[in-house]
Motif scaffolding. Sequence first.
Motif, short mmCIF file in Angstrom:
data_model
loop_
_atom_site.label_atom_id
_atom_site.label_comp_id
_atom_site.label_asym_id
_atom_site.label_seq_id
_atom_site.Cartn_x
_atom_site.Cartn_y
_atom_site.Cartn_z
N GLY A 78 -20.01 -27.63 23.38
CA GLY A 78 -18.43 -26.65 23.43
C GLY A 78 -18.61 -25.74 24.82
N ASP A 79 -19.92 -25.64 25.23
CA ASP A 79 -20.00 -24.60 26.42
C ASP A 79 -19.23 -25.44 27.41
OD1 ASP A 79 -21.28 -22.75 25.21
OD2 ASP A 79 -23.13 -23.07 25.83
N LEU A 80 -18.60 -24.71 28.44
CA LEU A 80 -17.99 -25.27 29.79
C LEU A 80 -18.99 -24.77 30.70
CD1 LEU A 80 -15.30 -26.32 31.25
CD2 LEU A 80 -14.82 -24.01 31.75
N VAL A 81 -19.33 -25.91 31.47
CA VAL A 81 -20.42 -25.82 32.46
C VAL A 81 -20.23 -26.52 33.79
CG1 VAL A 81 -22.30 -25.70 30.84
CG2 VAL A 81 -21.85 -28.04 31.39
N VAL A 82 -20.63 -26.07 34.83
CA VAL A 82 -20.67 -26.94 36.23
C VAL A 82 -22.00 -27.11 36.83
CG1 VAL A 82 -20.93 -24.66 37.59
CG2 VAL A 82 -19.87 -26.52 38.62
N ALA A 83 -22.04 -28.41 37.13
CA ALA A 83 -23.43 -29.01 37.59
C ALA A 83 -23.41 -28.91 39.11
CB ALA A 83 -23.35 -30.39 37.27
N PRO A 84 -24.58 -28.52 39.58
CA PRO A 84 -24.69 -28.46 41.20
C PRO A 84 -25.04 -30.10 41.42
CG PRO A 84 -26.63 -27.33 40.16
CD PRO A 84 -25.63 -27.72 38.94
N PHE A 85 -24.99 -30.40 42.73
CA PHE A 85 -25.12 -31.74 43.31
C PHE A 85 -26.45 -32.47 42.94
CE2 PHE A 85 -25.64 -29.59 47.14
CZ PHE A 85 -26.77 -30.24 47.90
N MET A 86 -27.42 -31.45 42.72
CA MET A 86 -29.08 -32.21 42.13
C MET A 86 -29.27 -31.64 40.73
SD MET A 86 -30.93 -32.14 45.69
CE MET A 86 -32.66 -32.89 45.05
N THR A 130 -30.41 -26.62 35.32
CA THR A 130 -29.44 -27.17 36.05
C THR A 130 -27.92 -26.75 35.87
OG1 THR A 130 -30.74 -29.44 36.21
CG2 THR A 130 -28.52 -29.52 36.72
N LEU A 131 -27.78 -26.64 34.66
CA LEU A 131 -26.29 -26.34 34.34
C LEU A 131 -26.06 -24.93 34.21
CD1 LEU A 131 -25.61 -28.90 31.52
CD2 LEU A 131 -24.90 -28.95 33.83
N VAL A 132 -24.63 -24.36 34.73
CA VAL A 132 -24.61 -22.92 34.67
C VAL A 132 -23.15 -22.78 33.73
CG1 VAL A 132 -23.49 -20.93 35.96
CG2 VAL A 132 -25.34 -22.69 37.20
N ARG A 133 -23.36 -21.91 32.78
CA ARG A 133 -22.16 -21.79 31.83
C ARG A 133 -21.01 -21.15 32.62
NH1 ARG A 133 -24.96 -20.09 27.60
NH2 ARG A 133 -24.85 -17.91 28.26
N LEU A 134 -19.73 -21.54 32.11
CA LEU A 134 -18.60 -20.83 32.62
C LEU A 134 -17.90 -20.35 31.60
CD1 LEU A 134 -17.59 -23.81 35.13
CD2 LEU A 134 -18.69 -21.60 35.68
N PRO A 135 -16.79 -19.15 31.83
CA PRO A 135 -16.11 -18.81 30.80
C PRO A 135 -15.39 -19.90 29.95
CG PRO A 135 -15.76 -17.38 32.58
CD PRO A 135 -16.50 -18.74 33.00
N LYS A 136 -15.42 -19.93 28.82
CA LYS A 136 -14.56 -21.04 28.03
C LYS A 136 -13.35 -20.96 28.28
CE LYS A 136 -16.86 -22.00 24.21
NZ LYS A 136 -17.28 -21.99 22.77
N ARG A 298 -27.50 -24.56 43.49
CA ARG A 298 -27.66 -24.05 42.24
C ARG A 298 -28.21 -22.56 42.22
NH1 ARG A 298 -28.12 -21.42 38.60
NH2 ARG A 298 -28.96 -21.83 36.32
N ALA A 299 -28.85 -21.99 43.50
CA ALA A 299 -29.40 -20.68 43.65
C ALA A 299 -28.11 -19.94 43.92
CB ALA A 299 -30.30 -20.68 44.73
N TYR A 300 -27.15 -20.53 44.39
CA TYR A 300 -26.04 -19.64 45.09
C TYR A 300 -24.94 -19.61 43.84
CZ TYR A 300 -27.83 -20.77 49.70
OH TYR A 300 -28.60 -20.88 50.83
N ILE A 301 -24.89 -20.25 43.13
CA ILE A 301 -23.84 -20.19 41.85
C ILE A 301 -23.54 -18.89 41.46
CG2 ILE A 301 -22.75 -21.21 39.73
CD1 ILE A 301 -23.79 -23.95 40.81
N PRO A 302 -24.70 -18.38 40.90
CA PRO A 302 -24.34 -16.96 40.33
C PRO A 302 -23.90 -16.03 40.96
CG PRO A 302 -26.76 -17.85 39.71
CD PRO A 302 -26.14 -18.70 40.78
N GLU A 303 -24.16 -15.90 42.41
CA GLU A 303 -23.66 -15.07 43.36
C GLU A 303 -22.06 -15.26 43.66
OE1 GLU A 303 -24.05 -13.92 48.30
OE2 GLU A 303 -25.54 -15.08 47.21
N LEU A 304 -21.76 -16.49 43.82
CA LEU A 304 -20.57 -16.80 44.12
C LEU A 304 -19.43 -17.04 42.94
CD1 LEU A 304 -21.38 -19.80 46.41
CD2 LEU A 304 -20.66 -17.59 47.32
N LEU A 305 -20.03 -17.12 41.74
CA LEU A 305 -19.06 -17.25 40.56
C LEU A 305 -18.09 -16.11 40.39
CD1 LEU A 305 -18.31 -18.84 38.11
CD2 LEU A 305 -20.43 -18.19 37.08
N PRO A 306 -18.62 -14.63 40.48
CA PRO A 306 -17.68 -13.78 40.14
C PRO A 306 -16.44 -13.80 40.98
CG PRO A 306 -20.14 -12.96 39.75
CD PRO A 306 -19.92 -14.64 40.71
N ASP A 307 -16.89 -14.18 42.27
CA ASP A 307 -15.74 -14.09 43.36
C ASP A 307 -14.73 -15.02 43.00
OD1 ASP A 307 -16.59 -11.84 44.42
OD2 ASP A 307 -17.57 -12.79 46.30
#
Length: 348
Positions: A78-86, A130-136, A298-307
């Motif tokens: 049920g978690d919403l996630v985004v996958a980087p391209f690798m 790999t996956l980064v969880r997003l707000p549901k 994948r390394a940049y998602i945590p930094e960019l996600l809040p914006d």
Amino acid sequence: MRATTIHAPYDMRVEDVPEPLVQLPTDAVVRVLRACICGSDLWAYRGEAARQPGQRIGHEFLGLVEETGSEVSTLKRGDLVVAPFMWSDGVCDYCREGLTTSCEHGGFWGSVGHDGGQGEAVRVPFADGTLVRLPKDAASDDHLLSALLTLSDVLGTGHHAALGAGARPGATVAVVGDGAVGLCAVLAARRLGAERIIALGRHQVRTDIARRFGATDVVAERGETAVEAVRELTRGQGAHAVVEAVGTEQSMRTAVNITRDGGAIGFVGVPHGSGTGLDLGVMFDRNIALRGGVAPVRAYIPELLPDVLDGTVDASPVFDLRVGLEGVPDGYKAMDERTALKVLVTND
């Protein structure tokens, strides 16, 4: 389930394929909500990159976790996630250093034997890494989903290019290329505080987006004429930071020739075509640095996600055509014919 497959140049099909299953304890299965077509997918479409008949395709997606292996500890159904391209394991030396694209166990979606993002579901190796969880609650926000999808590739790649070029407060940045990555590099340069951003592109619909993303100037010429135009805008000196987001010999030569002495080029256009456009003697004499390559998004998602979540950064305007999964072959045709910039694929 249904998924996009490639059989020969210009022969894209949406076909029935086996449903993905958890095969290893570190796997997850993600039911895709949004995917898209990348400009790099067109190389396979045009026959410029080899593919096996029936091979899966697509490397940008987000969706809902449907199943997890026994060793997956950070995600649940049920978690919403985004996958980087690798995919990447998140624990090897390269991953710990932030270079997830060099992961010792990593790989590309759609490679032989692996699922592609342009389908109903995907088996994800090394799901925790790999996956980064997003707000549901983002799952019910259509616009936000489109903005979040750009984290899978183009926004992070544009950020990688801007960082490599040295975009910073007070700098003049020039971006060679008006595709989705080039436009995201404009957005990234603005986010990093660039004072002036010159977008090089010949398609007004795209350069209009560049202006919306923060470009202060647009140069619609190519080759030597483009170089002269950028030099004229910069008192003959060129730009401190230059993004090369095309990958051709001409675009790299243009990038070198519009870079200010002591400046840097951030290159993320995958090299294709003959030659490189690089003259190391020129770069040596003018102290020009070259940085870039495959973006470790994948390394940049945590930094960019809040914006992205608060709307400070919104790259969703790069999607100018929306299709359902069955319409993916038409989406490829539209991007190949340049009637679409970037195609969003919905699985609602």
